[in-house]
Design a protein around this motif. Sequence first.
Motif, PDB file in Angstrom:
ATOM      1  N   ASP A  50       3.027   2.008   3.413  1.00  0.00           N
ATOM      2  CA  ASP A  50       3.763   3.265   3.494  1.00  0.00           C
ATOM      3  C   ASP A  50       3.130   4.138   4.581  1.00  0.00           C
ATOM      4  N   TYR A  51       3.976   4.845   5.332  1.00  0.00           N
ATOM      5  CA  TYR A  51       3.434   5.668   6.410  1.00  0.00           C
ATOM      6  C   TYR A  51       2.574   6.791   5.857  1.00  0.00           C
ATOM      7  N   ARG A  52       2.998   7.424   4.721  1.00  0.00           N
ATOM      8  CA  ARG A  52       2.245   8.556   4.180  1.00  0.00           C
ATOM      9  C   ARG A  52       1.426   8.112   2.981  1.00  0.00           C
ATOM     10  N   LEU A  53       0.100   8.335   3.085  1.00  0.00           N
ATOM     11  CA  LEU A  53      -0.835   7.965   2.020  1.00  0.00           C
ATOM     12  C   LEU A  53      -1.772   9.147   1.744  1.00  0.00           C
ATOM     13  N   GLY A  54      -1.201  10.248   1.233  1.00  0.00           N
ATOM     14  CA  GLY A  54      -2.020  11.437   0.987  1.00  0.00           C
ATOM     15  C   GLY A  54      -2.519  11.998   2.310  1.00  0.00           C
ATOM     16  N   ILE A  78       0.871  -1.185   0.000  1.00  0.00           N
ATOM     17  CA  ILE A  78       0.000   0.000   0.000  1.00  0.00           C
ATOM     18  C   ILE A  78       0.902   1.228   0.000  1.00  0.00           C
ATOM     19  N   ASP A  79       0.990   1.890  -1.164  1.00  0.00           N
ATOM     20  CA  ASP A  79       1.928   3.003  -1.328  1.00  0.00           C
ATOM     21  C   ASP A  79       1.448   3.849  -2.508  1.00  0.00           C
ATOM     22  N   ASP A  80       1.413   5.176  -2.352  1.00  0.00           N
ATOM     23  CA  ASP A  80       0.926   6.044  -3.442  1.00  0.00           C
ATOM     24  C   ASP A  80       2.033   6.398  -4.444  1.00  0.00           C
ATOM     25  N   ASP A  81       3.229   5.852  -4.242  1.00  0.00           N
ATOM     26  CA  ASP A  81       4.353   6.129  -5.150  1.00  0.00           C
ATOM     27  C   ASP A  81       4.669   4.847  -5.937  1.00  0.00           C
ATOM     28  N   GLU A  82       4.421   4.886  -7.272  1.00  0.00           N
ATOM     29  CA  GLU A  82       4.621   3.707  -8.103  1.00  0.00           C
ATOM     30  C   GLU A  82       6.090   3.326  -8.184  1.00  0.00           C
ATOM     31  N   PRO A  91      -2.547   1.704  -4.745  1.00  0.00           N
ATOM     32  CA  PRO A  91      -1.960   3.052  -4.739  1.00  0.00           C
ATOM     33  C   PRO A  91      -2.726   4.061  -3.884  1.00  0.00           C
ATOM     34  N   THR A  92      -3.956   3.738  -3.441  1.00  0.00           N
ATOM     35  CA  THR A  92      -4.740   4.693  -2.647  1.00  0.00           C
ATOM     36  C   THR A  92      -5.292   4.004  -1.400  1.00  0.00           C
ATOM     37  N   TYR A  93      -5.736   4.852  -0.505  1.00  0.00           N
ATOM     38  CA  TYR A  93      -6.318   4.352   0.746  1.00  0.00           C
ATOM     39  C   TYR A  93      -7.571   3.523   0.463  1.00  0.00           C
ATOM     40  N   ASP A  94      -8.433   4.034  -0.420  1.00  0.00           N
ATOM     41  CA  ASP A  94      -9.681   3.335  -0.738  1.00  0.00           C
ATOM     42  C   ASP A  94      -9.419   1.979  -1.379  1.00  0.00           C
ATOM     43  N   ARG A  95      -8.467   1.945  -2.333  1.00  0.00           N
ATOM     44  CA  ARG A  95      -8.123   0.673  -2.976  1.00  0.00           C
ATOM     45  C   ARG A  95      -7.557  -0.302  -1.942  1.00  0.00           C
ATOM     46  N   ALA A  96      -6.795   0.250  -0.999  1.00  0.00           N
ATOM     47  CA  ALA A  96      -6.204  -0.594   0.047  1.00  0.00           C
ATOM     48  C   ALA A  96      -7.293  -1.208   0.931  1.00  0.00           C
TER      49      ALA A  96
END
Length: 478
Positions: free
Chosen positions: A59-63, A11-15, A39-44
């Motif tokens: 990942d600690y930071r997700l937007g 779970i990470d917003d950076d590809e 890539p997003t919180y919702d998808r996760a």
Amino acid sequence: MKDSRIRILMIDDDEDDFFLVNTLLQDVNGNGYIIDWAPTYDRAIEAIGQKEHELYLVDYRLGRYTGLDILRHFQQIGYEAPVIMLTGKGDYAIDNEAMMAGASDYLVKGEITGPELERAIRYGIMEFRHLRTIAENERKYFGIFEKSHDLIVLADCNMNIIEVNPIAVRKMKYSRDEFLQMNLKDLFVQEAEAIQFVQDICGDDAIVQKEFSFKNKDGQKLEVLVNANKLDEQLGTFLCVAEDITEKKREELDKRQQEKFVISGRIARVIAHEVRNPLTNILLAVGQFKQEDAAGNDDRQLYLDIIERNCTRINQLVTELLQSTRMMELHLQEYHVNTLVKNALALAEDRIRLNDIRLHEFYTEENTTVQADDEKMNIALLNILINAVEAMKPGEGMLTVTTSAENDKACIRIRDNGTGIPEENKSRLFDPFFTSKTKGTGLGLTSTQNIIINHKGTINVESAPGEGTLFTITLPRA
């Protein structure tokens, strides 16, 4: 064929980060893992709901969200899985917070190598499986502990009670908090038995199927079959599993009493036949001799009277023995158990008052009726009440009479604080002609037992020298 590779969700917003992590793992163990990407919180959240992955890299930071929100979501839905938190730079506060929230590990992206990442994943999955196995075993054994029909007591070699299961609370009638303040010896009727028990179990020997007598908060005795084993040598703790065999032993005793009653009846009938015939002939001869020698003035008349009187007495004893051991015809009517007891107490009232006995009566408030022959039950209960009065010192006696409803039985308990009965006499208490009194035939309790058995009931006695006696009568409820 089922794919044996371990599925991981990153779970990470950076590809780019996803690509780098995937590459590191492929270089170390290319065929061991499948990595999916959210890539997003919702998808996760959607992917977590499928519960298809064995480990999650977050990942600690997700937007506007953080990896801690993901961990909280795991807790909210009650889903347990190993989670490794990833961050761009090391931060002790974040590391500590992540571990507190349930993360199994915390890695800094720029500092990890392929072997380190693979080892963290492998250890995370292994630790999770190990903890889950432990948790499942705990649940299984806790279920056994909670739902067991036997009394289970955890204690230490100082006899301190550490834990008890619900059935122990119910059977012994102490609350759990009361138990935890108690000493193990408080459960035993005989303190010496408790001390020997702890010496045995805290030595090298386990205790397997040994019978002891426990007493509950109300003072009622429970016969238990105990199995005990030491759990921890250093802590000195042991587990005691006690099966309540009170009812089983009572049933065995009732069966033995009934068998003894049948045998006594047979013996009585043989005695009656073998003794009465010659007695009748002697009495007839004496009567005839007295008529023919009516004018005699010597001592023969005195001796003839002695013979006649003793023959008559023997005949009466044989009659009483037969009556006390034969199946009798009952005239049954429905009575409240309280009424039966009050009727018998009314008949014993003069003796109780003359001996200055304190009487305590506790009657059930339930509508507890039995089918009984009132006249016969008066005889049975009066025999016990008179014995109780005679066993107590005048002015110091306390007679307690209790009635209760217990499942499909009506119970009558008659307790005195008299001299008690020695152990060697208890087994013979209902035997014909057995008595410890200087006067008496020893047929009173035999007759009482006969009456109770004919009512399809049971009678039991608990007693010890100096501790008084308790008679318990059970009758089937109407």
